[in-house]
Structures are given as structure tokens and as C-alpha cells.
Design an enzyme around this catalytic site. Structure first.
Site, PDB file in Angstrom:
ATOM      1  N   ASN A  47       0.863  -1.101  -0.074  1.00  0.00           N
ATOM      2  CA  ASN A  47       0.094  -0.054  -0.190  1.00  0.00           C
ATOM      3  C   ASN A  47       0.965   1.135   0.029  1.00  0.00           C
ATOM      4  O   ASN A  47       0.598   2.177  -0.834  1.00  0.00           O
ATOM      5  CB  ASN A  47      -0.875   0.029   1.245  1.00  0.00           C
ATOM      6  CG  ASN A  47      -2.152  -1.080   1.083  1.00  0.00           C
ATOM      7  OD1 ASN A  47      -2.158  -1.703   0.008  1.00  0.00           O
ATOM      8  ND2 ASN A  47      -2.544  -1.482   2.277  1.00  0.00           N
ATOM      9  N   ARG A 373      -9.443  -3.853 -15.793  1.00  0.00           N
ATOM     10  CA  ARG A 373      -8.507  -4.826 -15.250  1.00  0.00           C
ATOM     11  C   ARG A 373      -8.711  -6.223 -15.403  1.00  0.00           C
ATOM     12  O   ARG A 373      -9.886  -6.425 -15.010  1.00  0.00           O
ATOM     13  CB  ARG A 373      -7.733  -4.553 -13.643  1.00  0.00           C
ATOM     14  CG  ARG A 373      -7.507  -3.047 -13.185  1.00  0.00           C
ATOM     15  CD  ARG A 373      -7.129  -3.076 -11.949  1.00  0.00           C
ATOM     16  NE  ARG A 373      -6.842  -1.871 -11.305  1.00  0.00           N
ATOM     17  CZ  ARG A 373      -5.566  -0.791 -11.785  1.00  0.00           C
ATOM     18  NH1 ARG A 373      -4.576  -1.358 -12.478  1.00  0.00           N
ATOM     19  NH2 ARG A 373      -5.806   0.281 -11.066  1.00  0.00           N
ATOM     20  N   ARG A 403      -3.980   2.216 -14.379  1.00  0.00           N
ATOM     21  CA  ARG A 403      -2.734   2.570 -13.490  1.00  0.00           C
ATOM     22  C   ARG A 403      -2.140   1.411 -13.081  1.00  0.00           C
ATOM     23  O   ARG A 403      -2.626   0.460 -12.537  1.00  0.00           O
ATOM     24  CB  ARG A 403      -2.971   3.479 -12.201  1.00  0.00           C
ATOM     25  CG  ARG A 403      -1.721   3.829 -11.495  1.00  0.00           C
ATOM     26  CD  ARG A 403      -1.827   4.659 -10.397  1.00  0.00           C
ATOM     27  NE  ARG A 403      -2.453   5.956 -10.825  1.00  0.00           N
ATOM     28  CZ  ARG A 403      -3.333   6.588 -10.384  1.00  0.00           C
ATOM     29  NH1 ARG A 403      -4.036   6.053  -9.488  1.00  0.00           N
ATOM     30  NH2 ARG A 403      -3.593   7.801 -10.947  1.00  0.00           N
ATOM     31  N   HIS A 433     -13.939   3.407 -16.243  1.00  0.00           N
ATOM     32  CA  HIS A 433     -13.844   2.567 -15.222  1.00  0.00           C
ATOM     33  C   HIS A 433     -15.017   1.690 -14.872  1.00  0.00           C
ATOM     34  O   HIS A 433     -15.097   1.103 -14.062  1.00  0.00           O
ATOM     35  CB  HIS A 433     -13.558   3.424 -13.746  1.00  0.00           C
ATOM     36  CG  HIS A 433     -13.089   2.664 -12.894  1.00  0.00           C
ATOM     37  ND1 HIS A 433     -13.988   2.873 -11.590  1.00  0.00           N
ATOM     38  CD2 HIS A 433     -12.046   2.198 -12.256  1.00  0.00           C
ATOM     39  CE1 HIS A 433     -13.636   1.977 -10.661  1.00  0.00           C
ATOM     40  NE2 HIS A 433     -12.088   1.642 -11.134  1.00  0.00           N
ATOM     41  N   TYR A 466     -11.553  -9.992  -3.504  1.00  0.00           N
ATOM     42  CA  TYR A 466     -12.365  -8.735  -3.605  1.00  0.00           C
ATOM     43  C   TYR A 466     -13.765  -8.751  -3.393  1.00  0.00           C
ATOM     44  O   TYR A 466     -14.432  -9.697  -4.240  1.00  0.00           O
ATOM     45  CB  TYR A 466     -12.125  -7.824  -4.725  1.00  0.00           C
ATOM     46  CG  TYR A 466     -11.010  -7.179  -4.726  1.00  0.00           C
ATOM     47  CD1 TYR A 466      -9.687  -7.763  -4.396  1.00  0.00           C
ATOM     48  CD2 TYR A 466     -10.545  -5.904  -5.637  1.00  0.00           C
ATOM     49  CE1 TYR A 466      -8.473  -6.937  -4.373  1.00  0.00           C
ATOM     50  CE2 TYR A 466      -9.434  -5.237  -5.863  1.00  0.00           C
ATOM     51  CZ  TYR A 466      -8.261  -6.103  -5.267  1.00  0.00           C
ATOM     52  OH  TYR A 466      -7.170  -5.187  -5.461  1.00  0.00           O
ATOM     53  N   ARG A 562     -14.404   2.002   3.367  1.00  0.00           N
ATOM     54  CA  ARG A 562     -13.333   1.074   3.463  1.00  0.00           C
ATOM     55  C   ARG A 562     -12.189   1.966   4.035  1.00  0.00           C
ATOM     56  O   ARG A 562     -10.963   1.719   4.818  1.00  0.00           O
ATOM     57  CB  ARG A 562     -13.025   0.070   2.843  1.00  0.00           C
ATOM     58  CG  ARG A 562     -11.697  -0.850   2.859  1.00  0.00           C
ATOM     59  CD  ARG A 562     -11.432  -1.774   1.678  1.00  0.00           C
ATOM     60  NE  ARG A 562     -11.368  -1.351   0.157  1.00  0.00           N
ATOM     61  CZ  ARG A 562     -10.397  -0.773  -0.302  1.00  0.00           C
ATOM     62  NH1 ARG A 562      -9.388  -0.877   0.462  1.00  0.00           N
ATOM     63  NH2 ARG A 562     -10.455  -0.356  -1.558  1.00  0.00           N
ATOM     64  N   HIS A 590     -14.906  -4.076  -1.516  1.00  0.00           N
ATOM     65  CA  HIS A 590     -14.597  -3.263  -2.960  1.00  0.00           C
ATOM     66  C   HIS A 590     -16.086  -2.833  -3.376  1.00  0.00           C
ATOM     67  O   HIS A 590     -16.144  -1.975  -4.401  1.00  0.00           O
ATOM     68  CB  HIS A 590     -13.709  -4.105  -3.803  1.00  0.00           C
ATOM     69  CG  HIS A 590     -13.480  -3.458  -4.962  1.00  0.00           C
ATOM     70  ND1 HIS A 590     -13.896  -3.498  -6.260  1.00  0.00           N
ATOM     71  CD2 HIS A 590     -12.337  -2.747  -5.078  1.00  0.00           C
ATOM     72  CE1 HIS A 590     -13.557  -2.836  -7.118  1.00  0.00           C
ATOM     73  NE2 HIS A 590     -12.429  -2.214  -6.444  1.00  0.00           N
TER      74      HIS A 590
END
Length: 721
Positions: A47, A373, A403, A433, A466, A562, A590
């Protein structure tokens, strides 16, 4: 009332550190399995690495151009940068205290050891020496620095060893050299003579590093690491070929300025100064590390420990709805009703099965998807290629600006194009996204559209850890909206309105604001008013101001956030009706859920978007309703179960501290464990149902047998588990 008062907000970057500390608390939590605690410590390092390479880099750029406009919390970029490094230095101390005072001693108690060269047995010493000579030595390349050889480029997130050496007999003439620890080798090396003895690769290299400097003496060898600005800066509004621009930026990104320099705490001042000066790093960005640099090795070490499965989370099996498996026509199933899936408790297979069946179904005319992704061996990519080869129209918006997945996605874009798919690389000035798949199928009663919409990526690997929500539907109005969205993404189209779906930029912000105002109106009319929201991050100042206005009007606001939360609770007359919970547990929370009481007729929406300015203003995001009564009720139940968690939940207090809710004197509720148990119950119920069906089938067709030719019963030792 001014709901934009800076005193009402927490700085985004400092709030991120609060989140990472919650992850660190999981490494300290004695109720977690020991190897999972070790993994959590590694996660805190991952992180931090991404945070410095992206977020700190962004703040540093603002400082470099003398941008001094304060953020919502009233902090200038320079003030933020100083505060970030202060917090980061504190967190380093906490991380290594957790490793050295807690985790390593506990591991030693069960005969799991991370050893130094001086701790090894003769047999282990012989092993690492042979390993160095046979494997490492040929791959190592020392880089001297002198008048003819300038300081070499040091890659971001690579582990390196800095050295002071002198020619034998010339002790006063010390010279500098550096050596990269090759990342093609495992950093955690298993040792012989004991089942769970390990040593770090860099410690082996330092032990024998003198063999690389013949006729020289090594006076000092100390590890260091740099984190560079890795944020991709694609000016896609100025380029006609986005793919080439991304590829060019990927090459340049590796050479971004250093954001953080980590050095071994025992490194001499002379060597430390040499590195900081050569890498152009200010003193506040130099970190003295009191232990092994780069704690991500903890993840690798946890995987290599053998004989202690009880120190990991117990495995569990996701529930696969039989109606959505490969033995059923998924289109017949979805045509009958909507399905909500909660991953990872519900299998991700129905999502991949939808695309697989669409690829080979002769009645399917077109498949359209947005991909942000995907996994390294994505079945979805393969099936999209198959669909194109089967003559279907396949259109994929593959976001090449995702990213740290840019290079990965460029590769998949090229792969899909070779298969005959139409590939869009992203939109000018925006990241796409949203998570949307549309299958167009010709049926007896006409054209029908089937959709998947979700809160998470089309990644079959991350879907295992997730937590996300998926909706499978053939709703006609949603299908029309989905077609219009893809027409916007692929061509020139601006629909005047959407029936049920909402997209950003702007659309989601406006829609949620309208819903919040409706609850405010109800509260002012004396009616019950309630807002439930779940997201990863809450940082958009305007949306926070809307929630403050709702609270001030008497609306009860329950927020599950979160990560980053820039909203403050307990402000008199502003946020007294707002409660913020944060859950950090086995799975990464998520999913995004937005619910409104609406005078008792609850309205439930799922989204790919967090309430962050980038999601609402600079990304293509999707928000969609959950309309079928049973699916809507399931989402509400999921939220309520999470809200009732008193094991992994921290509650935000008015002083900005997150405190465990706690369950002293009450029954403990761990929401994620309860969801796992629910999945296991459904799996067992299906297994029992299938067993009964098989038994009934065997009785129906079994020939009559005399007592003399009955099969012998299985003995216990032949029974299968």
C-alpha cells in the site's frame, strides 16, 4: 450554513494513512491466524509503495510548480507533503515494531525462523555459500562510481546494496559502488537442516559480496531502495494515437523523480549522504529502516512456511448457482429473472460463463464490454477472441490508462485486435472505469439484450478476494441504455436521457444529489429519512457537503467506507446524524452500494464509482438500480449484515480516530465469516440435493438383485471424504 468550512474536512492523504494503519492493526490482531498477520504486514508495505509512487508524486508535482491553493481541509500542497512524510516516518516505526516485537518471536515459537548469516548451522552456511557461487555470482553486476563512471540509474522499487570499498593497502582512498539485488531470484531462500528456516537473498549477497571486488576490501555494505514517481501522465487530448502515447509514457515513467529513499538504519552517514545527494532526495524523504527493507517479503515467506495450514485462513468454496453453470443455457436462465451475486462468496464463474456461451451461441449477434483490469490468463479475453473468430461483432473498450496495468492492457488490446475485435483504447481526457457487458441475441420474439453490470473488475483472480456485487439481467430498458452507452463510447452519440442507468462524468453526481435532496425533503416534512452508502473512498468535498446538509436536516446517514474518508463526524449541527464504519478483514471490501429510504419504498443502486472527484468528474462510471424485489432485499440485507459487524468494524470518532466497535458482553458478528458460512450452507444443500437426485435415479433404473449378488459394503478405509 457553510458546509465547505475546512474545519469540517480531513485531508485525503492523511486519511489514507489512517486506513493503512487499520491494515496494520490486522497484522497485530491476535485473533487472526499468524501467517495471515504476516501477510497483512506485507500488504501495508505494498500500500505504501503505491501511495508514494502515485499520490505523493502528485502532491510533489504541485509543490514543484508552486501551486498553493489549499484543499478542502485547508492544507496547501507543501503542508500536505510535510505532513505525509511525518505520518510515514511514524508508520515505519509501527511496521517494524510489529515485525520484530510480535510476529518474528511468535514465528520462532513454532520453529519458523528468519535467520541472519551468523545464525546459521555449518550445513546451512555451506548451502548459502554454494548458492552464492553457483547461482548468484554470475548474475550480479557491481557498478562503480568514480570520475569516469557516473552514478547509475536506480530503478523504482528495486532492492540495492550500497558499498564503500578501498583498494587493498589504500585504506584512506574509499570509493563508492552499488549493486542491484536481482529480482529474478526468490528473495526468501529456504534453508536445509530445518523445515522452516529462511534467509533473505540480500543477506546472502552481503555475506559474500567481497568476492565481487578482487584486490579490494569492502568497508561497508548496506541495502537501500527508492520509490519513484510512477504516475502515467498521458496528454491524450493532444495525441491522435493513444496506444503509442501510452507506450511512450511507460518508457519515460521508469525515470521519474525519487519520492522516497529507504536506507538501512545502520548505514553510515557518509554513505547515506552520498545516496541522498546522488538521487536528489531531500532529508525528510530519507527513511532509516530498522530491519529488512521492503516488507513485501512477508507475503513470500508466509507462502513458503510448511506444516502450519492451521495458521492460514481456512479455505472455503464459493457458491455456484446451478442455474448459472455450464450445464444450463445461461440466456434461458437470465431471461426468467435477475440475479445478484456477491463475490467471492458467490462464484465469479457465471460472469465468465455468460461471455463463453455468448462466444459460441449461434444466435448471439454482438458482444460489447468495458475492461479495466483483467487477469494474466483471462478466460474472458480468450472468449472474446473466439466470438470474433465466430463472426460476431465484438467491441471492447479496454482502458490502456488503467494505473499499473497499462502495459498489460496494451498487450491485450493488440491480442484482441489480431482476433478481429474492435478495440477502443479509452476516451480523450477520461478513464473508463465502468463494468458493463452487453450481449445482443436474436430470439424467436425478436432481439433481446443480456447484461452484466458490476462494482468490480472483470478479473477472475481478484474476484476471489475482493468483495463485489454483480447483476445479471435482461431488463429491456437497461438494455436500451446499455446500447446507448456503448454508442457513446465507440462513436458520436449523445442520448438526451437514460431510462434506468446513470453514468459519469456528472450524471452520477447529479443523480445522487437528487436522491439526497429527496431524503432532506422527507426529513423536513417530518417523515423518516435514511441514507445507506458503502464505498471504498469518500473524498469529494461537494458530495460530503450534501451529506452534511442531509444530516443537518435530520436525515440519518450510515456510511461504510473502507479506505479514505474526508468527512468528519460529530460536528454539532452538521454531522451529528452521520455514522461512519470501516471494515478491514480477510477480503478487501470493494463493492459500492447506495440506498435511500424513500418513504419506506427503498431504492437501491450499485455502482463502479466511489464518491471521489476523479470518479464523478473524470471517469466514465456506471450506476444502476437493483429493481427486482428479492434482489433488492438481498442487497439491503448484505448492507445490514456488514453494518452489524462488531469484530472487524472500526467506527470513526469525532476526534478523527477509528476505534473498534467491539462486542464485549454481546454476541460477536464477523460479517465476512457469516457470508462464508452462508455460502458453505448453500454449497452443502446443493450437494445433498444432487445426491438425492442420483439416489432416486439409481433406484428408478436399478435391476433387481438377489441377496447372493449384492455388492459388498465399503469398509471405512475405502470410503471417500
Amino acid at each position: 450554513m457553510d458546509f465547505h468550512n475546512p474545519d469540517y474536512y480531513t485531508n485525503r492523504e492523511l486519511s489514507w494513512f489512517d486506513f493503512n494503519f487499520r491494515c496494520l492493526e490486522e497484522a497485530r490482531d491476535k485473533n487472526n491466524p499468524l501467517l495471515e498477520r504476516l501477510r497483512f504486514l506485507g500488504i501495508t508495505q505494498s500500500n505504501v509503495d503505491e501511495f508514494f509512487s502515485v499520490r505523493v508524486a502528485s502532491v510533489a508535482k504541485l509543490v514543484d510548480v508552486n501551486y498553493d491553493k489549499p484543499d478542502a481541509a485547508g492544507m496547501t500542497p507543501r503542508e500536505q507533503l510535510i505532513a505525509i512524510h511525518e505520518k510515514a516516518h511514524q508508520q515505519v516505526s509501527q511496521q517494524y515494531s510489529t515485525l520484530k516485537r510480535s510476529l518474528l518471536p511468535l514465528l520462532a515459537d513454532i520453529n519458523v525462523h528468519l535467520l541472519r548469516p551468523e545464525d546459521l548451522t555449518p550445513k546451512q552456511t555451506e548451502y548459502i555459500e554454494k548458492y552464492f557461487n553457483d547461482e548468484l555470482y554470475p548474475a550480479l553486476t557491481p557498478m562503480a562510481v568514480d570520475t569516469s563512471r557516473p552514478f547509475p540509474f536506480i530503478g523504482s522499487n528495486t532492492l540495492n546494496i550500497a558499498l564503500r570499498v578501498n583498494k587493498r593497502g589504500h585504506t584512506t582512498e574509499q570509493q563508492f559502488a552499488t549493486l542491484q539485488v536481482p529480482d529474478v531470484f526468490s528473495r526468501v531462500v529456504s534453508l536445509p537442516d530445518a523445515e522452516n528456516d529462511f534467509i533473505l537473498l540480500d543477506d546472502i549477497i552481503k555475506q559474500y559480496i567481497g568476492r565481487l571486488f578482487i584486490n579490494y576490501d569492502v568497508q561497508e555494505a548496506a541495502t537501500y531502495r527508492v520509490l519513484r514517481d510512477m504516475d502515467l501522465d498521458v496528454a491524450d487530448e493532444d495525441t491522435s494515437d493513444l496506444l503509442k502515447e501510452v507506450q511512450q509514457q511507460l518508457k519515460q515513467r521508469e525515470h521519474g523523480p525519487v519520492m522516497r529513499l529507504e536506507v538501512a538504519k545502520k548505514m553510515s552517514k557518509k554513505l547515506r549522504h552520498k545516496l541522498a545527494e546522488s538521487l536528489d532526495v531531500p532529508e525528510f524523504a530519507v527513511y532509516d529502516i530498522p530491519g529488512p527493507i521492503d516488507l513485501t517479503f512477508c507475503n513470500e515467506m508466509a507462502k513458503k512456511v510448511t506444516g502450519h495450514d492451521d495458521l492460514n485462513y481456512p479455505p472455503f468454496k464459493s457458491y455456484q448457482n446451478p442455474a448459472l453453470d455450464s450445464h444450463h443455457n445461461i440466456f434461458d436462465t437470465i431471461r426468467q429473472r435477475d440475479y445478484i451475486m456477491q463475490h467471492p462468496y458467490d462464484s465469479f464463474n457465471p460472469v465468465t460463463e455468460l461471455i463463453h456461451q455468448a462466444a459460441i451461441d449461434p444466435d448471439v449477434l454482438a458482444i460489447k464490454m468495458t475492461l479495466y483490469r483483467v487477469s494474466g490468463n483471462s478466460p474472458i479475453i480468450k472468449d472474446l477472441g473466439t466470438a470474433a473468430e465466430n463472426g460476431k461483432q465484438v467491441t471492447v473498450l479496454l482502458e490502456v490508462k488503467a494505473r499499473f496495468d497499462e502495459e498489460h492492457n496494451v498487450h491485450w488490446a493488440r491480442t484482441l485486435e489480431k482476433k478481429g475485435c474492435h478495440v477502443i483504447y479509452g476516451l480523450m481526457g477520461l478513464k473508463t472505469h465502468c463494468k458493463l457487458a452487453l450481449v445482443v441475441r436474436r430470439e424467436e420474439d425478436g432481439i433481446r439484450r443480456y447484461m452484466h453490470m458490476g462494482t468490480g473488475n472483470y478479473n477472475d483472480v481478484t474476484a476471489r478476494f475482493y468483495t463485489d456485487l454483480s447483476l445479471l439481467t435482461a431488463n429491456t430498458e437497461m438494455g436500451i441504455d446499455a446500447s446507448n452507452i456503448f454508442n457513446m463510447l465507440s462513436g458520436f452519440s449523445e442520448p438526451p436521457y437514460f431510462h434506468l442507468l446513470h453514468i459519469s462524468p456528472n450524471g452520477i453526481r447529479d443523480f445522487l444529489t437528487e436522491k439526497i435532496h429527496n431524503e432532506i425533503k422527507n426529513a423536513k416534512a417530518g417523515l423518516s429519512a435514511h441514507i445507506w452508502m458503502k464505498m471504498n473512498s469518500l473524498s469529494d468535498a461537494d458530495m460530503i457537503a450534501e451529506l452534511y446538509e442531509a444530516s443537518a436536516a435530520g436525515v440519518k446517514v450510515d456510511l461504510l467506507v473502507r479506505g479514505i474518508c474526508c468527512l468528519n463526524v460529530g460536528i454539532k449541527g452538521v454531522s451529528e446524524n452521520i455514522t461512519v464504519h470501516s471494515i478491514v478483514g480477510r477480503f478487501l471490501e470493494h463493492s459500492r452500494i447506495y440506498c435511500f429510504e424513500n418513504q419506506g419504498d427503498e431504492q437501491v443502486y450499485l455502482s463502479s464509482a466511489d464518491l471521489m472527484t476523479r470518479n464523478l468528474n473524470r471517469r466514465v462510471e456506471l450506476l444502476f438500480p437493483v429493481m427486482q424485489p428479492d434482489t433488492r432485499e438481498r442487497v439491503i440485507t448484505i448492507f445490514k449484515t456488514l453494518w452489524a459487524d462488531n469484530v472487524k468494524t472500526r467506527c470513526l470518532l469525532p476526534d478523527g480516530v477509528y476505534k473498534h466497535v467491539g462486542h464485549r458482553g454481546t454476541e460477536p458478528h464477523n460479517a465476512q465469516r457469516e457470508f462464508i458460512r452462508g455460502a458453505e450452507i448453500k454449497v452443502m444443500a446443493d450437494q445433498e440435493a444432487r445426491a438425492k437426485d442420483l439416489e432416486a435415479s439409481s433406484h428408478q433404473f436399478q435391476p433387481l438383485m438377489s441377496p447372493h449378488n449384492q455388492p459388498e459394503p465399503f469398509s471405512d478405509e475405502n470410503k471417500e471424504d
